[in-house]
Design an enzyme around this catalytic site. Structure first.
Site, PDB file in Angstrom:
ATOM      1  N   SER A 154       0.799  -1.220   0.000  1.00 31.96           N
ATOM      2  CA  SER A 154       0.000   0.000   0.000  1.00 31.96           C
ATOM      3  C   SER A 154       0.834   1.273   0.000  1.00 31.96           C
ATOM      4  O   SER A 154       0.287   2.359  -0.070  1.00 31.96           O
ATOM      5  CB  SER A 154      -0.922   0.013   1.230  1.00 31.96           C
ATOM      6  OG  SER A 154      -1.911  -0.970   1.124  1.00 31.96           O
ATOM      7  N   HIS A 155       2.144   1.171   0.153  1.00 30.65           N
ATOM      8  CA  HIS A 155       2.965   2.373   0.299  1.00 30.65           C
ATOM      9  C   HIS A 155       4.205   2.298  -0.587  1.00 30.65           C
ATOM     10  O   HIS A 155       4.890   1.281  -0.620  1.00 30.65           O
ATOM     11  CB  HIS A 155       3.388   2.563   1.761  1.00 30.65           C
ATOM     12  CG  HIS A 155       2.233   2.715   2.688  1.00 30.65           C
ATOM     13  ND1 HIS A 155       1.566   3.904   2.872  1.00 30.65           N
ATOM     14  CD2 HIS A 155       1.577   1.810   3.439  1.00 30.65           C
ATOM     15  CE1 HIS A 155       0.572   3.727   3.724  1.00 30.65           C
ATOM     16  NE2 HIS A 155       0.561   2.464   4.082  1.00 30.65           N
TER      17      HIS A 155
ATOM     18  N   ASP B 169      -8.515  -3.439   2.777  1.00 36.39           N
ATOM     19  CA  ASP B 169      -7.467  -3.576   1.779  1.00 36.39           C
ATOM     20  C   ASP B 169      -6.391  -4.533   2.282  1.00 36.39           C
ATOM     21  O   ASP B 169      -6.532  -5.166   3.327  1.00 36.39           O
ATOM     22  CB  ASP B 169      -6.875  -2.211   1.417  1.00 36.39           C
ATOM     23  CG  ASP B 169      -6.061  -1.598   2.551  1.00 36.39           C
ATOM     24  OD1 ASP B 169      -6.337  -1.917   3.714  1.00 36.39           O
ATOM     25  OD2 ASP B 169      -5.154  -0.797   2.274  1.00 36.39           O
TER      26      ASP B 169
ATOM     27  N   ASP C 245      -3.454  -4.328   3.718  1.00 30.55           N
ATOM     28  CA  ASP C 245      -2.857  -4.191   5.055  1.00 30.55           C
ATOM     29  C   ASP C 245      -3.875  -3.742   6.095  1.00 30.55           C
ATOM     30  O   ASP C 245      -3.513  -3.344   7.199  1.00 30.55           O
ATOM     31  CB  ASP C 245      -1.651  -3.255   5.029  1.00 30.55           C
ATOM     32  CG  ASP C 245      -1.992  -1.837   4.593  1.00 30.55           C
ATOM     33  OD1 ASP C 245      -3.019  -1.657   3.917  1.00 30.55           O
ATOM     34  OD2 ASP C 245      -1.225  -0.910   4.912  1.00 30.55           O
TER      35      ASP C 245
ATOM     36  N   ASP D  61      -5.833  -1.225   6.636  1.00 36.22           N
ATOM     37  CA  ASP D  61      -6.033   0.111   7.196  1.00 36.22           C
ATOM     38  C   ASP D  61      -7.156   0.880   6.505  1.00 36.22           C
ATOM     39  O   ASP D  61      -7.680   1.843   7.059  1.00 36.22           O
ATOM     40  CB  ASP D  61      -4.728   0.923   7.195  1.00 36.22           C
ATOM     41  CG  ASP D  61      -4.113   1.102   5.819  1.00 36.22           C
ATOM     42  OD1 ASP D  61      -4.622   0.521   4.848  1.00 36.22           O
ATOM     43  OD2 ASP D  61      -3.105   1.836   5.730  1.00 36.22           O
ATOM     44  N   ARG D  62      -7.543   0.454   5.298  1.00 37.71           N
ATOM     45  CA  ARG D  62      -8.658   1.121   4.622  1.00 37.71           C
ATOM     46  C   ARG D  62      -9.896   0.228   4.648  1.00 37.71           C
ATOM     47  O   ARG D  62      -9.799  -0.969   4.853  1.00 37.71           O
ATOM     48  CB  ARG D  62      -8.271   1.488   3.185  1.00 37.71           C
ATOM     49  CG  ARG D  62      -7.196   2.564   3.148  1.00 37.71           C
ATOM     50  CD  ARG D  62      -6.892   3.029   1.743  1.00 37.71           C
ATOM     51  NE  ARG D  62      -6.282   1.987   0.946  1.00 37.71           N
ATOM     52  CZ  ARG D  62      -6.657   1.666  -0.290  1.00 37.71           C
ATOM     53  NH1 ARG D  62      -7.679   2.291  -0.855  1.00 37.71           N
ATOM     54  NH2 ARG D  62      -6.050   0.714  -0.955  1.00 37.71           N
TER      55      ARG D  62
ATOM     56  N   LYS E  92      -4.921   4.966  10.063  1.00 37.81           N
ATOM     57  CA  LYS E  92      -6.290   4.637   9.690  1.00 37.81           C
ATOM     58  C   LYS E  92      -6.513   3.164   9.989  1.00 37.81           C
ATOM     59  O   LYS E  92      -5.582   2.381   9.986  1.00 37.81           O
ATOM     60  CB  LYS E  92      -6.557   4.962   8.231  1.00 37.81           C
ATOM     61  CG  LYS E  92      -5.515   4.492   7.232  1.00 37.81           C
ATOM     62  CD  LYS E  92      -5.822   5.056   5.859  1.00 37.81           C
ATOM     63  CE  LYS E  92      -4.711   4.750   4.863  1.00 37.81           C
ATOM     64  NZ  LYS E  92      -3.534   5.606   5.043  1.00 37.81           N
TER      65      LYS E  92
END
Length: 467
Positions: free
Chosen positions: A47-48, A203, A205, A207-208, A303
């Site tokens: 995600s990053h 998602d 990981d 967090d969303r 988040k």
């Protein structure tokens, strides 16, 4: 690498599976077997900053407060990378079984070195129909929803974490969470089976999040506003009141209206969770969110997709506390429509223009900034295209001064603000050699309760037509 560079102990989640919000909880809450606390964490996630052979891997660093490293730190890290000439690895370190909880002790090149493997869910659960899309949320979903809350196993979809996410894309939206979307009655073909009342997805990981009702999609912007509006009454953690609320600049202004009506401190920040973390550390913010399916609170500094689901379940429970034996429960759709009736509706959409020539993208943004110097010219063009669109009353390039540390973040997006509360926002990202991405956000505010049930495309058509 840790052993070779003098690190004393490393903590690893069992099987290497930790959600991003759980990492934040571990940093803030966990105490090691020797009484130690974490000084930070490396999170390896798609995600990053995506890298890897298929842009399926990235890395981020979280600080001692559990939140993402601020720009001052990441800028310093980047500068340091320019001077690295070598790095150390302890090649003879034995293999470590990260599927077994416990502490492994080694004699590393710099002295004693321990690896502590711990239960991925225990620290997270202390703080607080689910589709994990084969991401790490699956490690938490069974523990929380089945073991803790008594949901049926059949309520969980795709909750076995897989390296390739089961061949799918681990993004919690209407495009990629196809199985859940179909089960909730939002697919292209109507199912004969009556859909469940509540559904959610995470998602890769965790967090969303995405929140769904029966044949009903809750936009992320509405979701954070509704959680904030109901938090004090419905969520015990907030029973003593909210310190404040915040949203990222591109996120719709639905949260602004709630903050104004409830007399709450309100903050509009650049995109990036680190800005929320500063506000929370200073005791200024309790609930925050962003339009890209991120919602969270000050229980951690990330988040938190599962927290958002629990927040919605708490609101549903509160709204139905007097109606549990009734014929018809208050639904997700009912809650959203009641919210619109009180606060108005922010019709909202986003267009992404990817792989745009970087030079041309910068020229466009410069032109938009120049255009802002004459509101009369802008409004003349607007009225020439659509007479039913409000006047632009303010236009700027968003700049944020952090009220906590005084740092200033410039060039965070170009805004055109209309008299009726509507907005057009342009953001530029990814200006590397392979092209840029221009994101266009279109938002139409409607206060008339007789018009809040319109189709989004119909409501947004006037603003779309002036572009």
């Amino acid at each position: 690498m840790s052993a070779a560079n003098g690190v004393r102990r490393v903590w690893v989640g069992q099987n290497g599976l930790l959600s991003t919000p759980a990492v934040s909880a571990v940093i803030r809450e966990r105490v090691g077997v020797d009484g130690s606390k974490a000084t930070g964490a490396f999170i390896l996630t798609a995600s990053h900053n995506p890298g890897g052979p298929h842009e399926d891997f990235g890395i981020k660093y979280n600080m001692e407060n559990g939140g993402p490293a601020p720009e001052a730190i990441t800028d310093k890290i980047f500068e340091n990378t320019k001077t690295i000439t070598e790095y150390l690895i302890a090649e003879d370190l034995p293999n470590i079984d990260i599927s077994t909880i416990g502490v492994a002790n080694f004699s590393g090149p710099e002295g004693q070195f321990d690896v502590e493997v711990f239960d991925s869910a225990s620290d997270y659960v202390k703080l607080m129909n689910y589709d994990a899309l084969h991401g790490v949320a699956g490690a938490y979903a069974h523990r929380i929803f089945v073991e803790e809350l008594g949901a049926q196993e059949s309520s969980l979809l795709n909750c076995v974490p897989k390296e390739d996410f089961g061949g799918g894309h681990p993004d919690p939206n209407l495009t990629y969470a196809k199985e859940l979307v179909a089960r909730m009655g939002l697919g292209k073909s109507d199912s004969a089976v009556d859909p469940p009342e509540f559904g959610a997805a995470a998602d890769g990981d965790a967090d969303r999040n995405m929140i769904l009702g029966k044949r009903f999609f809750v936009t992320p912007s509405d979701s954070v506003a509704i959680i904030a509006a109901n938090a004090v009454n419905a969520i015990p953690y907030f029973s003593s009141g909210l310190k404040g609320v915040a949203r990222s600049m591109p996120t719709s202004a639905a949260l602004d209206v709630v903050a104004k009506n409830l007399n709450l401190k309100f903050f509009e920040v650049p995109t990036g969770w680190k800005f929320f973390g500063n506000l929370m550390d200073a005791g200024l913010c309790s609930i925050c969110g962003e339009e890209s399916f991120g919602t969270g609170s000050d229980h951690i500094r990330e988040k938190d997709g599962i927290w958002a689901v629990l927040a919605w379940l708490s609101i549903l429970a509160f709204k139905n506390k007097e109606n549990l034996n009734g014929d018809k429960l208050v639904t997700v759709e009912d809650i959203v429509r009641q919210h619109w009736a009180i606060y108005g509706r922010h019709y909202y959409t986003r267009y992404d223009y990817e792989n745009v020539d970087a030079g041309a993208a910068k020229d466009l943004m410069a032109y938009l900034v120049k255009l802002q110097s004459s509101l009369d010219e802008i409004n003349s063009s607007v009225k020439g295209a659509r007479s039913d669109v409000s006047n632009v009353v303010n236009a700027d390039e968003f700049e944020y001064k952090d009220p906590v540390d005084g740092s200033v973040s410039k060039h965070q997006g170009i805004r055109f603000l209309f008299e009726d509360g509507s907005r057009l926002v342009f953001r530029l990202s990814g200006t590397g050699s392979e092209g840029a991405t221009i994101r266009l956000y279109i938002e139409q505010y409607e206060k008339d309760s007789s018009k809040t049930g319109r189709d989004s495309q119909e409501a947004l058509a006037p603003l779309v037509s002036i572009l």
